[in-house]
Motif scaffolding. Structure first.
Motif, PDB file in Angstrom:
ATOM      1  N   ILE A  87     -26.469 -50.855  82.718  1.00  0.00           N
ATOM      2  CA  ILE A  87     -26.092 -52.225  82.361  1.00  0.00           C
ATOM      3  C   ILE A  87     -25.001 -52.108  81.311  1.00  0.00           C
ATOM      4  O   ILE A  87     -25.240 -51.625  80.200  1.00  0.00           O
ATOM      5  CB  ILE A  87     -27.295 -53.009  81.819  1.00  0.00           C
ATOM      6  N   VAL A  88     -23.798 -52.510  81.663  1.00  0.00           N
ATOM      7  CA  VAL A  88     -22.644 -52.295  80.779  1.00  0.00           C
ATOM      8  C   VAL A  88     -22.182 -53.579  80.102  1.00  0.00           C
ATOM      9  O   VAL A  88     -21.308 -53.538  79.236  1.00  0.00           O
ATOM     10  CB  VAL A  88     -21.483 -51.654  81.550  1.00  0.00           C
ATOM     11  N   ALA A  89     -22.752 -54.710  80.486  1.00  0.00           N
ATOM     12  CA  ALA A  89     -22.410 -55.976  79.829  1.00  0.00           C
ATOM     13  C   ALA A  89     -23.455 -57.018  80.187  1.00  0.00           C
ATOM     14  O   ALA A  89     -24.081 -56.958  81.250  1.00  0.00           O
ATOM     15  CB  ALA A  89     -21.021 -56.460  80.241  1.00  0.00           C
ATOM     16  N   ILE A  90     -23.624 -57.965  79.278  1.00  0.00           N
ATOM     17  CA  ILE A  90     -24.520 -59.097  79.506  1.00  0.00           C
ATOM     18  C   ILE A  90     -23.854 -60.356  78.979  1.00  0.00           C
ATOM     19  O   ILE A  90     -23.300 -60.362  77.876  1.00  0.00           O
ATOM     20  CB  ILE A  90     -25.880 -58.903  78.797  1.00  0.00           C
ATOM     21  N   GLU A  91     -23.856 -61.403  79.786  1.00  0.00           N
ATOM     22  CA  GLU A  91     -23.446 -62.735  79.348  1.00  0.00           C
ATOM     23  C   GLU A  91     -24.675 -63.624  79.426  1.00  0.00           C
ATOM     24  O   GLU A  91     -25.193 -63.879  80.512  1.00  0.00           O
ATOM     25  CB  GLU A  91     -22.341 -63.286  80.248  1.00  0.00           C
ATOM     26  N   SER A  92     -25.154 -64.083  78.292  1.00  0.00           N
ATOM     27  CA  SER A  92     -26.395 -64.853  78.241  1.00  0.00           C
ATOM     28  C   SER A  92     -26.157 -66.219  77.611  1.00  0.00           C
ATOM     29  O   SER A  92     -25.573 -66.311  76.533  1.00  0.00           O
ATOM     30  CB  SER A  92     -27.444 -64.077  77.432  1.00  0.00           C
ATOM     31  N   HIS A  93     -26.589 -67.256  78.303  1.00  0.00           N
ATOM     32  CA  HIS A  93     -26.488 -68.633  77.804  1.00  0.00           C
ATOM     33  C   HIS A  93     -27.904 -69.193  77.660  1.00  0.00           C
ATOM     34  O   HIS A  93     -28.742 -69.004  78.553  1.00  0.00           O
ATOM     35  CB  HIS A  93     -25.683 -69.511  78.761  1.00  0.00           C
ATOM     36  N   GLY A  94     -28.160 -69.888  76.570  1.00  0.00           N
ATOM     37  CA  GLY A  94     -29.487 -70.436  76.360  1.00  0.00           C
ATOM     38  C   GLY A  94     -29.467 -71.845  75.800  1.00  0.00           C
ATOM     39  O   GLY A  94     -28.644 -72.168  74.939  1.00  0.00           O
ATOM     40  N   ILE A  95     -30.345 -72.687  76.330  1.00  0.00           N
ATOM     41  CA  ILE A  95     -30.574 -74.023  75.779  1.00  0.00           C
ATOM     42  C   ILE A  95     -31.858 -73.948  74.961  1.00  0.00           C
ATOM     43  O   ILE A  95     -32.902 -73.564  75.475  1.00  0.00           O
ATOM     44  CB  ILE A  95     -30.715 -75.070  76.893  1.00  0.00           C
ATOM     45  N   ILE A  96     -31.753 -74.277  73.684  1.00  0.00           N
ATOM     46  CA  ILE A  96     -32.889 -74.114  72.784  1.00  0.00           C
ATOM     47  C   ILE A  96     -33.671 -75.418  72.676  1.00  0.00           C
ATOM     48  O   ILE A  96     -33.104 -76.488  72.440  1.00  0.00           O
ATOM     49  CB  ILE A  96     -32.418 -73.672  71.378  1.00  0.00           C
ATOM     50  N   ASN A  97     -34.975 -75.309  72.853  1.00  0.00           N
ATOM     51  CA  ASN A  97     -35.873 -76.438  72.671  1.00  0.00           C
ATOM     52  C   ASN A  97     -36.697 -76.177  71.418  1.00  0.00           C
ATOM     53  O   ASN A  97     -37.534 -75.283  71.395  1.00  0.00           O
ATOM     54  CB  ASN A  97     -36.783 -76.609  73.890  1.00  0.00           C
ATOM     55  N   MET A  98     -36.406 -76.911  70.356  1.00  0.00           N
ATOM     56  CA  MET A  98     -37.089 -76.682  69.086  1.00  0.00           C
ATOM     57  C   MET A  98     -38.602 -76.843  69.247  1.00  0.00           C
ATOM     58  O   MET A  98     -39.075 -77.683  70.010  1.00  0.00           O
ATOM     59  CB  MET A  98     -36.578 -77.651  68.013  1.00  0.00           C
ATOM     60  N   SER A  99     -39.340 -76.020  68.517  1.00  0.00           N
ATOM     61  CA  SER A  99     -40.800 -76.080  68.595  1.00  0.00           C
ATOM     62  C   SER A  99     -41.308 -77.422  68.074  1.00  0.00           C
ATOM     63  O   SER A  99     -40.624 -78.129  67.321  1.00  0.00           O
ATOM     64  CB  SER A  99     -41.420 -74.940  67.787  1.00  0.00           C
ATOM     65  N   LEU A 100     -42.528 -77.769  68.458  1.00  0.00           N
ATOM     66  CA  LEU A 100     -43.126 -79.041  68.044  1.00  0.00           C
ATOM     67  C   LEU A 100     -43.268 -79.112  66.527  1.00  0.00           C
ATOM     68  O   LEU A 100     -43.068 -80.177  65.924  1.00  0.00           O
ATOM     69  CB  LEU A 100     -44.496 -79.204  68.710  1.00  0.00           C
ATOM     70  N   ALA A 101     -43.564 -77.970  65.897  1.00  0.00           N
ATOM     71  CA  ALA A 101     -43.729 -77.947  64.439  1.00  0.00           C
ATOM     72  C   ALA A 101     -42.421 -78.311  63.744  1.00  0.00           C
ATOM     73  O   ALA A 101     -42.405 -79.120  62.801  1.00  0.00           O
ATOM     74  CB  ALA A 101     -44.203 -76.564  64.000  1.00  0.00           C
ATOM     75  N   ILE A 102     -41.303 -77.724  64.223  1.00  0.00           N
ATOM     76  CA  ILE A 102     -39.999 -78.021  63.619  1.00  0.00           C
ATOM     77  C   ILE A 102     -39.614 -79.472  63.882  1.00  0.00           C
ATOM     78  O   ILE A 102     -39.104 -80.162  62.992  1.00  0.00           O
ATOM     79  CB  ILE A 102     -38.927 -77.066  64.174  1.00  0.00           C
ATOM     80  N   LYS A 103     -39.864 -79.934  65.099  1.00  0.00           N
ATOM     81  CA  LYS A 103     -39.546 -81.328  65.431  1.00  0.00           C
ATOM     82  C   LYS A 103     -40.311 -82.296  64.537  1.00  0.00           C
ATOM     83  O   LYS A 103     -39.778 -83.331  64.121  1.00  0.00           O
ATOM     84  CB  LYS A 103     -39.869 -81.597  66.898  1.00  0.00           C
TER      85      LYS A 103
END
Length: 419
Positions: free
Chosen positions: A296-312
Motif C-alpha cells: 500500500i503506497v498511498a491512501i486518500e481517506s475522507h471522513g464525515i464526523i458525527n460528534m458523540s452524544l456527550a459532546i453534543k
C-alpha cells in the motif's frame, strides 16, 4: 574590540555566503497536462539522493539541492498520474512540468479474479516485508494553517527530526523541533467575539473593585490549538497499519469495496465506503497498491464526523451547534532500496459552528485547518535516537522546545513555496 566584532561579522557573512553558494534552487510548477489545473502537494525528489519537497496549493515549488549534484534525475510524481523525469544537468530555467493522468479504463486493466478485499489482505500480510523493520530518521517540513471564514487566524511552520524506532513497532515516534516560526499578521477569531468582550469587561470590573490587576485579554474566544489538536495529530501518524477499519479484515463487512477506474496494470486502486458511521466517522476513499510489491503506497481517506452524544449535550447547554465536520487524510510513500518509506502526509479538517442566540441573529463560523508533513531528507544508516530532554511534546508551546544544535537556517530547508 571593534575589530573583534568586525571579524565575527565577516565570519558569519562568509558562512552564509558559503551556504548559498553550495546550494542550487530549482523552481517550477506542476500542472495537469489535459486541462492545465495545478496539482497541489505533488512530490519532487531526486532519484539518487534521499531528498525531496512538495508543491503548494497552486502547484508551485522551490527545490533546494546541493550545487554539485548534476548527474542525477529530478522526479515529479502525483497520485493517479504518470511520473515525469528530468535530468538535473539539463535544467537551466524555471520548470513547467505537465503530468499526464492515468487514462486506463477499468475494462482495459487485467481482469482481477478475486474481490478487492483479497488484495487488501495480501498487502496487509506483507507489511513486514514492504515497510522498514529497522530504525530510521527523517527531516521534515511541517506547516499548519487555520482559517475562520477564509481569513487566516494561525500559520505555523516548523522543521522536525523524527526518529522511527522501528516502523512496525508499537513504540511511538520521537520528534525533535529544529526550527519554528509563525505568521504574526493574522486575524483575531470572530466567533462569539461580542460575548467574550462582555465577559472580559465584567472580569475587569470585578478585578478593579478588588484592587487587582486586570487579567490579560485573550485575542480570541476559542482556543484554536485545543479545538483542532495541534501538531500532535499529524506527528502521531506512524505509518500504514491495519488500525484503519477499512484495512482491518474483521471490519470488511462494514464497507463497500470496488476497483477504481484509476487502476492500471502497475497500480491497483481500490475504493471503499463505509455503510454507516464507525466510531463516529463515516469513511470513504481510495487505497493505492503497487502491483510489483503488493505494498500500500498511498491512501486518500475522507471522513464525515458525527460528534458523540456527550459532546453534543455539552455544546447544547452552551447554545452551540456543529453543523458540519469533515476530515481528509492523504499519505504517500516512497520506495528506497525496495522498501517503502513515508514521504508526505496531509490532513485537512473543516468545521461549521453555530451559536444560537435568543433575541438576535445566530452566529456562524466556518473553520478550516490544513496540516502538511513533507519529508525533506531520509537518514537510513545509523539513525540516532532523540535524547529525552529534546523530544517534542505537542501539548507544550513550540517556542520553548527548539533544539537546533546543527545550526540549521530556513534558507537551507525545502519548504512549501509561499503563494
Amino acid at each position: 574590540m571593534k575589530k573583534i566584532h568586525l571579524l565575527c561579522f565577516l565570519t558569519i557573512a562568509i558562512c552564509f555566503e558559503s551556504i548559498a553558494q553550495n546550494n542550487r534552487l530549482i523552481t517550477g510548477t506542476i500542472t495537469n497536462l489535459e486541462n492545465g489545473t495545478a496539482l497541489p502537494f505533488a512530490s519532487i525528489s531526486l532519484k539518487k539522493q534521499l531528498i525531496g519537497t512538495v508543491t503548494n496549493e497552486n502547484g508551485e515549488f522551490g527545490f533546494l539541492i546541493p550545487e554539485n549534484i548534476v548527474d542525477d534525475t529530478l522526479v515529479a510524481s502525483y497520485l493517479g498520474y504518470y511520473d515525469q523525469k528530468i535530468f538535473v544537468g539539463d535544467i537551466k530555467d524555471q520548470l513547467y512540468i505537465k503530468l499526464q493522468a492515468n487514462l486506463f479504463a477499468l475494462q482495459e486493466v487485467v481482469i482481477r479474479p478475486m474481490p478487492p478485499t483479497h488484495y487488501i489482505k495480501v498487502a496487509v500480510n506483507k507489511f513486514e516485508e514492504n515497510y522498514p523493520n529497522a530504525p530510521f530518521s527523517t527531516e521534515a517540513y511541517y506547516s499548519e494553517k487555520i482559517t475562520e471564514n477564509n481569513r487566516f487566524i494561525m500559520h505555523n511552520e516548523a522543521v522536525f527530526k523524527t526518529y522511527y524506532p522501528a516502523y512496525q513497532d508499537t513504540i511511538s515516534n520521537q520528534n525533535q523541533l529544529f526550527l519554528y516560526r509563525n505568521e504574526k499578521k493574522v486575524h483575531k477569531v470572530e466567533f462569539m467575539s461580542d460575548k467574550i468582550k462582555k465577559e472580559k469587561e465584567k472580569e475587569k470590573k470585578k478585578a478593579s473593585k478588588k484592587g487587582l490587576e486586570d487579567a490579560e485579554d485573550d485575542e480570541s474566544m476559542i482556543d484554536v490549538k485545543e479545538l483542532f489538536g495541534g501538531p500532535g495529530r499529524i506527528l502521531g501518524i506512524g505509518g500504514i497499519d491495519n488500525k484503519d477499519p477499512f484495512l482491518d479484515s474483521t471490519s470488511f463487512k462494514k464497507f463497500h469495496y470496488s476497483f477504481n477506474e484509476k487502476s492500471t496494470p502497475d497500480m491497483m486502486v481500490i475504493s471503499y465506503k463505509s455503510k454507516k458511521f464507525i466510531d463516529n466517522v463515516k469513511h470513504n476513499g481510495n487505497i493505492f497498491i503497487d502491483m510489483q510489491t503488493d505494498a500500500i503506497v498511498a491512501i486518500e481517506s475522507h471522513g464525515i464526523i458525527n460528534m458523540s452524544l456527550a459532546i453534543k449535550s455539552i455544546l447544547f447547554i452552551m447554545g452551540i451547534r456543529i453543523d458540519k465536520s469533515n476530515i481528509i487524510r492523504k499519505e504517500k510513500y516512497r520506495q528506497i532500496n525496495d522498501i517503502w518509506y513515508p514521504e508526505n502526509i496531509q490532513l485537512a479538517m473543516d468545521l461549521t459552528i453555530t451559536k444560537k442566540n435568543m433575541f438576535q441573529e445566530n452566529e456562524h463560523s466556518d473553520f478550516g485547518i490544513n496540516w502538511v508533513f513533507s519529508v525533506n531528507k531520509f537518514e537510513l544508516d545509523n539513525p540516532v535516537p532523540i535524547a529525552l530532554e529534546k523530544r517534542f511534546n505537542s501539548k507544550n508551546e513550540f517556542e520553548t522546545q527548539v533544539f537546533n544544535e546543527n545550526g540549521l537556517s530556513w534558507s537551507e530547508i525545502n519548504i512549501i513555496k509561499k503563494e
